[in-house]
Design an enzyme around this catalytic site. Structure first.
Site, mmCIF file in Angstrom:
data_model
loop_
_atom_site.group_PDB
_atom_site.id
_atom_site.type_symbol
_atom_site.label_atom_id
_atom_site.label_comp_id
_atom_site.label_asym_id
_atom_site.label_seq_id
_atom_site.Cartn_x
_atom_site.Cartn_y
_atom_site.Cartn_z
ATOM 1 C CG HIS A 196 -1.990 -1.029 1.164
ATOM 2 N ND1 HIS A 196 -3.324 -0.722 1.096
ATOM 3 C CD2 HIS A 196 -1.922 -2.382 1.107
ATOM 4 C CE1 HIS A 196 -4.036 -1.835 1.012
ATOM 5 N NE2 HIS A 196 -3.201 -2.852 1.033
ATOM 6 C CG ASP A 215 -4.543 2.426 1.732
ATOM 7 O OD1 ASP A 215 -3.711 2.126 0.874
ATOM 8 O OD2 ASP A 215 -5.185 1.585 2.386
HETATM 9 BR BR1 BUP Z 1 9.912 -8.365 -0.993
HETATM 10 C C1 BUP Z 1 10.266 -6.794 -1.901
HETATM 11 N N1 BUP Z 1 11.846 -5.207 -2.658
HETATM 12 O O1 BUP Z 1 12.565 -7.031 -1.564
HETATM 13 P P1 BUP Z 1 3.139 -6.249 -4.098
HETATM 14 C C2 BUP Z 1 9.262 -6.025 -2.416
HETATM 15 N N2 BUP Z 1 9.548 -4.851 -3.037
HETATM 16 O O2 BUP Z 1 11.145 -3.378 -3.765
HETATM 17 P P2 BUP Z 1 2.830 -7.450 -1.435
HETATM 18 C C3 BUP Z 1 10.845 -4.435 -3.184
HETATM 19 O O3 BUP Z 1 7.357 -4.063 -2.631
HETATM 20 P P3 BUP Z 1 0.131 -6.592 -1.147
HETATM 21 C C4 BUP Z 1 11.628 -6.377 -2.009
HETATM 22 O O4 BUP Z 1 8.692 -3.889 -5.909
HETATM 23 C C5 BUP Z 1 6.500 -3.918 -4.806
HETATM 24 O O5 BUP Z 1 6.476 -2.578 -5.185
HETATM 25 C C6 BUP Z 1 7.933 -4.433 -4.859
HETATM 26 O O6 BUP Z 1 4.027 -5.090 -3.469
HETATM 27 C C7 BUP Z 1 8.459 -3.988 -3.525
HETATM 28 O O7 BUP Z 1 3.063 -7.375 -3.024
HETATM 29 C C8 BUP Z 1 6.132 -4.006 -3.327
HETATM 30 O O8 BUP Z 1 3.814 -6.816 -5.285
HETATM 31 C C9 BUP Z 1 5.336 -5.240 -3.015
HETATM 32 O O9 BUP Z 1 1.784 -5.685 -4.341
HETATM 33 O O10 BUP Z 1 1.724 -6.422 -1.072
HETATM 34 O O11 BUP Z 1 4.056 -7.047 -0.754
HETATM 35 O O12 BUP Z 1 2.346 -8.816 -1.192
HETATM 36 O O13 BUP Z 1 -0.241 -7.690 -0.201
HETATM 37 O O14 BUP Z 1 -0.445 -5.286 -0.723
HETATM 38 O O15 BUP Z 1 -0.156 -6.899 -2.582
#
Ligand code: BUP
Length: 468
Positions: free
Chosen positions: A18, A114
């Protein structure tokens, strides 16, 4: 910024999935000469969140920061996802919002919240009648249609009674215009339990989306053609807010949050590396982690693998060797790079050595892959990830390992062997059509979001409207 710069307050939600798009939206507004006040809850759940907020504020000293204190839930709830608890606690801690917003100067042109905070935001801003309010929706448009229509699933005139609704149906028809049926297995597990806390939040908030002036959403036509641009104008007798598609791809300020393993990637052949990461908040069981490792060793491609076995990073203290075991550690070391730390995912996905992304289809990760033209092997865990995986498969960005069941969470009992994982990775990496489709998707994203593109124009118009 000058006197004509609109002033936008952005209320952040918990969790990196988020916060990351929230800060990207804030950065994008600042770059377009808006004044931005970022409102965050204190304390954050994870260290990663605190670090990212600091990086953002150092990169944009002109951004203003306001914070409010979280009142912990009383009595405390044990055994629940800590991010959900933070959402609930935040919802109950927003009484400060009216005075906080009114104290901001110059007066606000808009508030962006959000998506986890809709009902309390409406309630606590009821006195601020002329303040335009927007939702930042951090998932796909199809998931938005689920939120907007979810309360109608239970209507007794058309559907089964609430208690056995989910146990009887394989597909769930949604009355939301333009949206095909949902696979029951793609609907978040929590939304299938009538008594879950999340169900009441979702139902209550879903009814309220029409009280907002617009929905910022990180998607584009090629990823979700049936929804983007054809968003429902009317649903359930309510006027739906317009979907404002925005590009929320990695920004420079995020770079400092983690390593991009550039040295190692530079030594690999172009397009040869499999990048494996399942997001910031999925705890994967040790046995499954080990099968994933076996699969990577077998697949025959070099890999960069990010291991995580706890939901919150503060608790993630085990050594990598202890999680994957010494024997596997030896095998993986000679074939790829395995880490247990935050990495610069934007930098990795954009590196020429990387040729495929095995992930959980968190929406940020999917859109980052799309932006880089990176094919995906989707193995969703829970939450919105099944619905996101449908978009990955349908758009041609990647393949979805549907028969593996959920990666983690309540429905993740199915055994998936290293051999199966290795074979599926080979299927993705050897699929040239998929590679070309992913590149096409990247080109279309760049057209939509580039100068003169439809999304860019819509954003400019909105900022002009805020100035009036
Ligand atoms: Br782990 C990791 N580096 O090592 P998602 C994640 N990220 O930059 P999630 C990093 O976190 P939700 C790391 O690039 C993305 O922007 C990644 O979001 C970054 O999955 C973010 O892909 C992760 O939506 O969140 O973490 O499961 O449950 O809200 O979807």
């Amino acid at each position: 910024p000058n006197n004509h710069s609109p002033h936008v307050a952005i209320l952040a939600g918990a969790g990196m999935g988020h916060l990351t798009p929230t800060l990207r939206l804030a950065a994008s507004l600042l770059k377009r000469n808006c004044l931005v006040t970022l409102i965050t809850a204190h304390p954050c759940v994870s260290d990663a969140e605190s670090k990212l907020i600091s990086l953002f504020l150092s990169a944009f000293p002109q951004a203003r920061k306001e914070q409010f204190h979280i009142v912990p839930l009383d009595p405390p709830v044990e055994g629940c996802d800590p991010f959900w608890l933070q959402w609930e606690a935040t919802r109950r801690s927003l009484q400060v919002l009216p005075s906080l917003l009114q104290s901001l100067s110059p007066p606000l042109s808009a508030l962006v919240t959000d998506v986890t905070l809709l009902t309390p935001v409406l309630e606590f801003t009821a006195t601020l009648k002329n303040l335009p309010k927007y939702i930042l929706f951090i998932s796909c448009a199809r998931m938005f249609s689920l939120l907007a229509s979810y309360h109608t699933f239970f209507s007794t005139t058309h559907h089964l009674p609430e208690d056995d609704y989910f146990s009887k149906a394989e597909f769930l028809e949604t009355p939301f215009p333009g949206v095909g049926p949902f696979l029951k297995s793609s609907i978040p597990a929590a939304l299938q339990e009538a008594t879950n806390l999340f169900v009441s939040i979702f139902k209550e908030d879903g009814k309220k989306v029409s009280s907002f002036d617009g929905v910022f959403i990180n998607t584009f036509d090629r990823l979700e053609p049936e929804l983007v641009g054809n968003g429902a104008k009317l649903f359930d007798g309510r006027v739906m807010p317009p979907l404002i598609t925005v590009r929320l791809s990695p920004c420079d300020f995020e770079r400092g949050a983690g390593s991009s393993k550039l040295g190692w990637l530079d030594d690999q052949a172009p397009g040869s590396v499999v990048y494996v990461s399942f997001g910031s908040r999925i705890a994967i069981k040790k046995e499954r982690i080990r099968e994933i490792g076996e699969g990577l060793v077998r697949c025959g491609y070099p890999f960069l693998w990010v291991v995580k076995d706890k939901i919150v990073d503060k608790e993630d203290t085990a050594l990598l060797e202890d999680v994957i075991g010494d024997e596997l550690m030896e095998k993986v070391k000679s074939k790829g790079l395995v880490v247990k730390e935050w990495v610069d995912q934007g930098g990795i996905l954009g590196h020429k050595a990387v040729g495929g992304f095995v992930n959980h289809s968190g929406w940020n990760s999917v859109t980052e892959a799309a932006w880089c033209g990176m094919r995906v092997l989707a193995w969703p865990a829970d939450a919105d990830q099944g619905i996101n995986a449908e978009a990955v498969e349908k758009s041609g960005l990647g393949i979805w390992a549907k028969d593996w069941g959920c990666l983690a969470g309540p429905n993740s009992d199915k055994m998936v062997t290293g051999e199966e994982i290795g074979t599926k990775i080979q299927e993705m990496m050897g699929n040239d059509l998929l590679r070309l489709q992913a590149q096409q998707i990247r080109d279309e994203a760049r057209n939509a979001f580039g100068d003169g593109g439809s999304c860019e124009n819509a954003m400019k118009e909105l900022i002009e409207k805020w100035k009036m």
